[in-house]
Design an enzyme around this catalytic site. Structure first.
Site, PDB file in Angstrom:
ATOM      1  N   TYR A 197       0.820  -1.216   0.000  1.00 39.71           N
ATOM      2  CA  TYR A 197       0.000   0.000   0.000  1.00 39.71           C
ATOM      3  C   TYR A 197       0.862   1.279   0.000  1.00 39.71           C
ATOM      4  CZ  TYR A 197      -2.378   4.109   1.472  1.00 39.71           C
ATOM      5  OH  TYR A 197      -2.793   5.409   1.512  1.00 39.71           O
ATOM      6  N   SER A 248      -3.756  13.584   7.593  1.00 40.05           N
ATOM      7  CA  SER A 248      -4.147  12.773   6.445  1.00 40.05           C
ATOM      8  C   SER A 248      -5.662  12.796   6.252  1.00 40.05           C
ATOM      9  CB  SER A 248      -3.677  11.340   6.652  1.00 40.05           C
ATOM     10  OG  SER A 248      -2.275  11.340   6.848  1.00 40.05           O
ATOM     11  N   SER A 375      -9.277   4.822  -0.754  1.00 38.28           N
ATOM     12  CA  SER A 375      -8.864   4.562  -2.138  1.00 38.28           C
ATOM     13  C   SER A 375      -8.238   5.831  -2.702  1.00 38.28           C
ATOM     14  CB  SER A 375     -10.048   4.106  -2.977  1.00 38.28           C
ATOM     15  OG  SER A 375     -11.105   5.027  -2.890  1.00 38.28           O
ATOM     16  N   ARG A 376      -7.339   5.672  -3.648  1.00 43.10           N
ATOM     17  CA  ARG A 376      -6.500   6.808  -4.068  1.00 43.10           C
ATOM     18  C   ARG A 376      -6.293   6.835  -5.580  1.00 43.10           C
ATOM     19  NH1 ARG A 376      -3.940  10.134   0.238  1.00 43.10           N
ATOM     20  NH2 ARG A 376      -4.826   9.205   2.105  1.00 43.10           N
TER      21      ARG A 376
HETATM   22  P1  GTP Z   1      -3.734  12.933   2.541  1.00 40.68           P
HETATM   23  O1  GTP Z   1      -3.478  12.698   1.090  1.00 40.68           O
HETATM   24  O2  GTP Z   1      -4.198  11.704   3.250  1.00 40.68           O
HETATM   25  O3  GTP Z   1      -2.597  13.563   3.254  1.00 40.68           O
HETATM   26  O4  GTP Z   1      -5.042  13.850   2.645  1.00 40.68           O
HETATM   27  P2  GTP Z   1      -5.437  15.356   2.295  1.00 40.68           P
HETATM   28  O5  GTP Z   1      -5.185  16.214   3.481  1.00 40.68           O
HETATM   29  O6  GTP Z   1      -4.852  15.780   0.995  1.00 40.68           O
HETATM   30  O7  GTP Z   1      -7.027  15.241   2.180  1.00 40.68           O
HETATM   31  P3  GTP Z   1      -8.023  15.486   0.958  1.00 40.68           P
HETATM   32  O8  GTP Z   1      -7.922  16.887   0.402  1.00 40.68           O
HETATM   33  O9  GTP Z   1      -7.870  14.395  -0.001  1.00 40.68           O
HETATM   34  O10 GTP Z   1      -9.453  15.381   1.683  1.00 40.68           O
HETATM   35  C1  GTP Z   1      -9.888  14.236   2.306  1.00 40.68           C
HETATM   36  C2  GTP Z   1     -11.362  14.221   2.483  1.00 40.68           C
HETATM   37  O11 GTP Z   1     -11.833  15.417   3.111  1.00 40.68           O
HETATM   38  C3  GTP Z   1     -12.120  14.115   1.155  1.00 40.68           C
HETATM   39  O12 GTP Z   1     -13.118  13.144   1.274  1.00 40.68           O
HETATM   40  C4  GTP Z   1     -12.705  15.487   0.959  1.00 40.68           C
HETATM   41  O13 GTP Z   1     -13.888  15.446   0.218  1.00 40.68           O
HETATM   42  C5  GTP Z   1     -12.887  16.007   2.381  1.00 40.68           C
HETATM   43  N1  GTP Z   1     -12.741  17.486   2.428  1.00 40.68           N
HETATM   44  C6  GTP Z   1     -11.707  18.204   1.917  1.00 40.68           C
HETATM   45  N2  GTP Z   1     -11.886  19.538   2.100  1.00 40.68           N
HETATM   46  C7  GTP Z   1     -13.060  19.673   2.755  1.00 40.68           C
HETATM   47  C8  GTP Z   1     -13.789  20.807   3.241  1.00 40.68           C
HETATM   48  O14 GTP Z   1     -13.406  21.969   3.096  1.00 40.68           O
HETATM   49  N3  GTP Z   1     -14.956  20.543   3.891  1.00 40.68           N
HETATM   50  C9  GTP Z   1     -15.435  19.278   4.063  1.00 40.68           C
HETATM   51  N4  GTP Z   1     -16.581  19.117   4.697  1.00 40.68           N
HETATM   52  N5  GTP Z   1     -14.775  18.176   3.608  1.00 40.68           N
HETATM   53  C10 GTP Z   1     -13.604  18.370   2.971  1.00 40.68           C
HETATM   54  C1  SPV Z   2      -1.388  10.253   4.066  1.00 34.23           C
HETATM   55  O1  SPV Z   2      -1.823   9.232   4.640  1.00 34.23           O
HETATM   56  O2  SPV Z   2      -1.143  11.312   4.687  1.00 34.23           O
HETATM   57  C2  SPV Z   2      -1.180  10.256   2.603  1.00 34.23           C
HETATM   58  C3  SPV Z   2      -1.288   8.989   1.898  1.00 34.23           C
HETATM   59  O3  SPV Z   2      -0.877  11.287   2.028  1.00 34.23           O
HETATM   60  S1  SPV Z   2       0.109   7.971   2.143  1.00 34.23           S
HETATM   61  O4  SPV Z   2       1.026   8.196   1.027  1.00 34.23           O
HETATM   62  O5  SPV Z   2      -0.385   6.612   2.131  1.00 34.23           O
HETATM   63  O6  SPV Z   2       0.751   8.294   3.373  1.00 34.23           O
HETATM   64 MN    MN Z   3      -0.494  12.952   3.453  1.00 32.24          MN
END
Ligand code: GTP
Ligand code: SPV
Ligand code: MN
Length: 593
Positions: A197, A248, A375-376
């Site tokens: 993963y 995350s 899922s990514r």
């Molecule tokens: P990692 O890749 O794991 O580090 O995550 P990330 O911080 O980039 O998170 P990402 O932007 O992918 O958002 C993760 C989830 O949060 C998704 O299901 C989005 O739809 C939700 N999300 C993101 N921004 C918002 C927001 O402003 N409001 C709400 N309610 N949900 C949000």
């Molecule tokens: C996170 O978990 O913060 C991610 C995805 O951005 S991973 O590369 O799996 O850590």
């Molecule tokens: Mn991350």
């Protein structure tokens, strides 16, 4: 491919341990990548998707027991336990090498070992760092080719230097009981076994660019952070940059690619994405803090991504993308995930590889989901319609504001500003967020996650706090530090703030504060906006009273937090800087007044 004796000797040693049938160097050529894709399709490791609808896209399913980072099985192996600290799992290096050698021994028999030379940052640039990952997974190779700059030019840039991060990854038996993600910061080494993963196996990402890099950053006077980087372009053409640390699956990719609300677009505002997950920051000659994104692609959360929430991310995934653990729509040979649209495919395979009955799908019951919540998609940064012209600038971009944030149903207001760098470091150190599906374990439990780095600091968290304070003294024109929370809920559990593109309204207040162009209201935790200073033009169902509610600071719940922070600091241990205890005491005093 190289005469570098450090590289050759190390590969010989790892090959003697893992005993692959053959060793293949990844040169970065399209021909080689295409041959590997064809091979992965032949073995079933990847499924080729509809060439017309999703050109050059593939679907991969991981093992059912292997869908997220495993924090409980992630180790920092320093000679002294105190150097890893209480927040990290620790093993003595010799013990760990011995334990994992047993798991690696002969594990690549009948398999090919791929050698991936990769650069975090623009190849050969001053601030870039080189790694070599050995892996027996084609999926890893193809993802690393997207997520990093990989291939022959990297090994050329390395020359005969010994300065590279040695990464060994083996799928072994994908045995979760023997899954280990181990870091040896003193040896520039990462060993990962029994997983396939993302975050566990794409060693350039969390393992190198955060855990090893944070260790190096402390030694060398810079910072490696779990931060997005974005640029906001004003109608007059000026661009200001913000970096933001959210845990995350708490909104970094979404914020980094946001599309401004219509009334701001009409005025000429634009947003540019420099990075969505990791920032390397250092002090520039001009006394400002400069940030680069060391990655070359996005490994983004699929669920929730749609043409309203994040059209830029969706567009990014329309070609040359690897999807992991999403739904396979058999009628169209395309992909689907929860939140993409309201038309789940009728004839489909779920992320586990079983026929998926969309009629049983219940939004509230995760076990009926077709796509795994974590899922990514893996896609090149250059696929992104709003990628910044500075994305590949080795100098990076100057940061005006650092924003911390988490998922808090209560307590944390929509936004507040810290008083200064020391107080801002404190604000980062007390961050808390509800856990998400990005890591194995319970979801929705509030835990402290300082600077969104709890799972990623490659050394003692107390020393990490001290390094933040130390950096502040070395940045004459330091960014201002803020905290945001898009996730406050009402009594029915609905998000109060619309979020996504509308978060731009908060970012504009933040930048106005950096310029001293707008007033604020002082509260015990810091400065919050006057409600009328958050522009709500064109927002449905959000009134100035909604903003007032989002900005309230409830002293009782904050005092409960103070008690919890004190426990957390005690757990971090005796290296928590005295300055942060002073900040905590001052906060408590202001709240108790
Ligand atoms: P990692 O890749 O794991 O580090 O995550 P990330 O911080 O980039 O998170 P990402 O932007 O992918 O958002 C993760 C989830 O949060 C998704 O299901 C989005 O739809 C939700 N999300 C993101 N921004 C918002 C927001 O402003 N409001 C709400 N309610 N949900 C949000
Ligand atoms: C996170 O978990 O913060 C991610 C995805 O951005 S991973 O590369 O799996 O850590
Ligand atoms: Mn991350």
């Amino acid at each position: 491919m190289t005469n570098n004796m450090y590289v050759k000797n190390w590969i010989d040693e790892m090959a003697a341990l893992t005993q692959p049938d053959s060793i293949v160097w990844i040169d970065g050529s399209e021909e080689q990548a295409e041959a590997l894709r064809a091979e992965a399709v032949k073995t079933g490791e990847m499924i080729k998707l509809n060439e017309e609808k999703l050109p050059r896209c593939y679907l991969h399913r991981t093992a059912v027991n292997d869908v997220a980072r495993v924090e409980g099985r992630t180790f920092i192996c320093t000679t002294k336990k105190e150097d890893a600290g209480n927040i990290n799992n620790w093993m003595a290096p010799a013990e760990c090498y011995e334990k994992l050698s047993k798991l690696f021994r002969g594990s690549m028999k009948g398999r090919t070992m791929y050698v991936i030379p990769y650069s975090m940052g623009v190849v050969g640039s001053e601030f870039a760092k080189i790694g070599i990952e050995l892996t027996d997974s084609i999926y890893v190779v193809l993802n690393m080719l997207i997520m990093t700059r990989a291939g022959k030019e990297v090994i050329d840039a390395l020359g005969d230097s010994a300065d590279f991060v040695k990464g060994l990854h083996g799928k072994a038996d994908i045995d979760e009981e023997n899954r280990y993600i181990c870091h040896f910061p003193e040896d520039n080494t990462i060993w990962s076994v029994n997983s396939g993963y993302g975050g566990n196996v794409l060693l350039g990402k969390k393992c190198f660019a955060l855990r090893i890099a944070s260790y190096l950053g402390r030694k060398e006077g810079w910072m490696a952070e779990h931060m997005l980087i974005l640029g906001i372009q004003y109608p007059d053409g000026e661009i200001k940059y913000i970096s933001a640390a959210f845990p995350s699956a708490c909104g970094k990719t979404n914020l980094a690619m946001l599309i401004p609300p219509e009334f701001l677009q009409k005025k000429g505002y634009k947003v540019w994405c420099v990075g969505d997950d990791i920032a390397w920051l250092r002090v520039g000659a001009d006394g400002r803090l400069w940030a680069v994104n060391p990655e070359n692609g996005f490994f983004g959360v699929a669920p929730g991504t749609n043409d309203k929430s994040n059209p830029n991310a969706l567009a990014t995934t329309m070609h040359d993308t690897i999807f992991t653990n999403v739904v396979h729509d058999l009628d169209n040979n395309t992909v689907w995930w929860e939140g993409l649209n309201d038309n789940p495919p009728k004839n489909a395979i779920d992320w586990k590889g079983n026929p998926w009955d969309y009629t049983k799908y219940d939004k509230k019951d995760k076990s009926t989901c077709g796509a795994h919540p974590n899922s990514r998609f893996t896609a090149m940064a250059t696929n992104c319609p709003c990628i910044s012209s500075e994305f590949a600038n080795p100098a990076g971009v100057p940061i005006s504001a650092i924003v911390f944030g988490g998922r808090r149903a209560k307590t944390a207001p929509l936004v507040y500003q810290s008083k200064d760098w020391q107080n801002g470091t404190f604000v980062g150190s007390i961050m808390a967020s509800e856990t998400t599906a990005a890591a194995a374990g319970a979801v929705g439990v509030v835990r402290r996650d300082p600077m969104a780095m709890r799972p990623f600091v490659g050394y003692n968290m107390g020393d990490y706090f001290a390094h933040w304070l130390e950096m502040g003294k070395r940045i004459p024109n330091a960014p201002k530090i803020f905290n945001v929370n898009w996730f406050r809920t009402d009594d029915e559990g609905h998000f109060i703030w619309p979020g996504f593109g509308d978060n731009m309204r908060v970012l504009l207040w933040i930048l106005a504060r950096c310029e001293g162009k707008v007033d604020a209201v002082e509260t015990p935790i810091g400065f919050v906006p006057k409600a009328e200073d958050i522009d709500i033009e064109g927002l449905d169902g959000v009134t100035i009273d909604t903003i007032r509610e989002l900005l309230t600071v409830d002293k009782e719940s904050w005092l409960e937090d103070v008690a919890n922070i004190r426990e957390f600091y005690a757990m971090v241990g005796d290296r928590v800087p005295a300055e942060l205890y002073d900040e905590l005491a001052a906060l408590e005093a202001r709240l108790s007044k």
